[in-house]
Scaffold this active site. Sequence first.
Site, short mmCIF file in Angstrom:
data_model
loop_
_atom_site.label_atom_id
_atom_site.label_comp_id
_atom_site.label_asym_id
_atom_site.label_seq_id
_atom_site.Cartn_x
_atom_site.Cartn_y
_atom_site.Cartn_z
N GLY A 45 55.65 -65.87 22.29
CA GLY A 45 54.46 -65.16 22.75
C GLY A 45 54.51 -63.70 22.62
O GLY A 45 55.77 -63.25 22.89
N GLN A 50 52.98 -55.00 24.49
CA GLN A 50 54.37 -54.97 24.23
C GLN A 50 54.81 -54.19 22.85
O GLN A 50 55.82 -53.79 22.45
CB GLN A 50 55.04 -56.26 24.11
CG GLN A 50 55.08 -57.10 25.27
CD GLN A 50 55.63 -58.39 25.19
OE1 GLN A 50 55.14 -59.42 24.98
NE2 GLN A 50 57.13 -58.74 25.22
N CYS A 93 62.34 -62.71 27.26
CA CYS A 93 61.26 -61.85 26.98
C CYS A 93 61.73 -60.96 25.82
O CYS A 93 62.73 -60.34 25.94
CB CYS A 93 60.86 -60.99 28.11
SG CYS A 93 59.35 -59.70 28.05
N LEU A 94 60.73 -60.54 25.02
CA LEU A 94 61.14 -59.60 23.70
C LEU A 94 61.30 -58.54 24.38
O LEU A 94 61.99 -57.62 23.68
CB LEU A 94 60.03 -60.08 22.50
CG LEU A 94 60.06 -61.32 21.95
CD1 LEU A 94 58.76 -61.37 21.06
CD2 LEU A 94 61.23 -61.74 21.42
N HIS A 135 53.31 -66.11 31.46
CA HIS A 135 54.38 -65.02 31.40
C HIS A 135 53.54 -63.87 30.37
O HIS A 135 53.54 -62.49 30.83
CB HIS A 135 55.52 -65.27 30.23
CG HIS A 135 56.55 -64.44 29.95
ND1 HIS A 135 57.65 -64.24 30.47
CD2 HIS A 135 56.30 -63.39 29.36
CE1 HIS A 135 58.39 -63.36 30.02
NE2 HIS A 135 57.46 -62.81 28.96
N GLU A 136 52.82 -64.04 29.16
CA GLU A 136 51.98 -63.15 28.63
C GLU A 136 50.69 -62.71 29.56
O GLU A 136 50.57 -61.37 29.30
CB GLU A 136 51.44 -63.58 27.38
CG GLU A 136 52.46 -64.36 26.38
CD GLU A 136 53.69 -63.29 26.19
OE1 GLU A 136 53.49 -62.04 26.40
OE2 GLU A 136 54.77 -64.03 26.17
N HIS A 139 52.05 -59.78 31.66
CA HIS A 139 52.23 -58.72 30.46
C HIS A 139 50.91 -57.79 30.65
O HIS A 139 50.95 -56.59 30.71
CB HIS A 139 52.60 -58.81 29.08
CG HIS A 139 54.32 -59.12 29.06
ND1 HIS A 139 54.94 -58.04 29.38
CD2 HIS A 139 54.87 -60.13 28.37
CE1 HIS A 139 56.45 -58.55 28.98
NE2 HIS A 139 56.15 -59.86 28.48
#
Length: 168
Positions: A45, A50, A93-94, A135-136, A139
């Site tokens: 995701g 990000q 998480c990226l 999660h996204e 963000h």
Amino acid sequence: MIREILKFPHPILKTPTKKVDVIDDAVRGIIRDMFETMYHAEGVGLAANQIGIDLRIMVIDTTQKKESPPVKLALINPEMIEKEGSIKYKEGCLSFPGLVVEVERYSKVKVKALDEYGEEKIYTFEGFPAIVFQHEMDHLEGITFLDRVNGLKRRLALEKYSKLQKQR
Ligand code: NI
């Protein structure tokens, strides 16, 4: 085009994103770049902020996770309209390379969003795709998974992350 993924504590990760007004080729280009960037980083995701874009857009691809129904979507201006249950999962998480944090989420969510052609869609996500979506969604609100844990757990995660950062 593969974009740079911004890492915590970059300030844009703490800033709520803005609604997309017009869904045009520029937006579709951003979505294409987001998928490409996510696949390159082997993520499931990605939220637009990000990669430094201040818009409410996320992409999800959970097809590699065999035990849940596959979800591969771009969501624009997503809203969570129903939620139920609870599930704990060790998330990555990226924007926090190498860090894993156990977070509690709703296990099932109903979501309203626009697709890349501006059409309104309703989706129901359960299990892993529901976790990725939330999660996204966080963000896009300027919230990271660290904000979902408290006290000692949060402090240990921050210490681990600063150690990982020094190793890089
Ligand atoms: Ni993330």
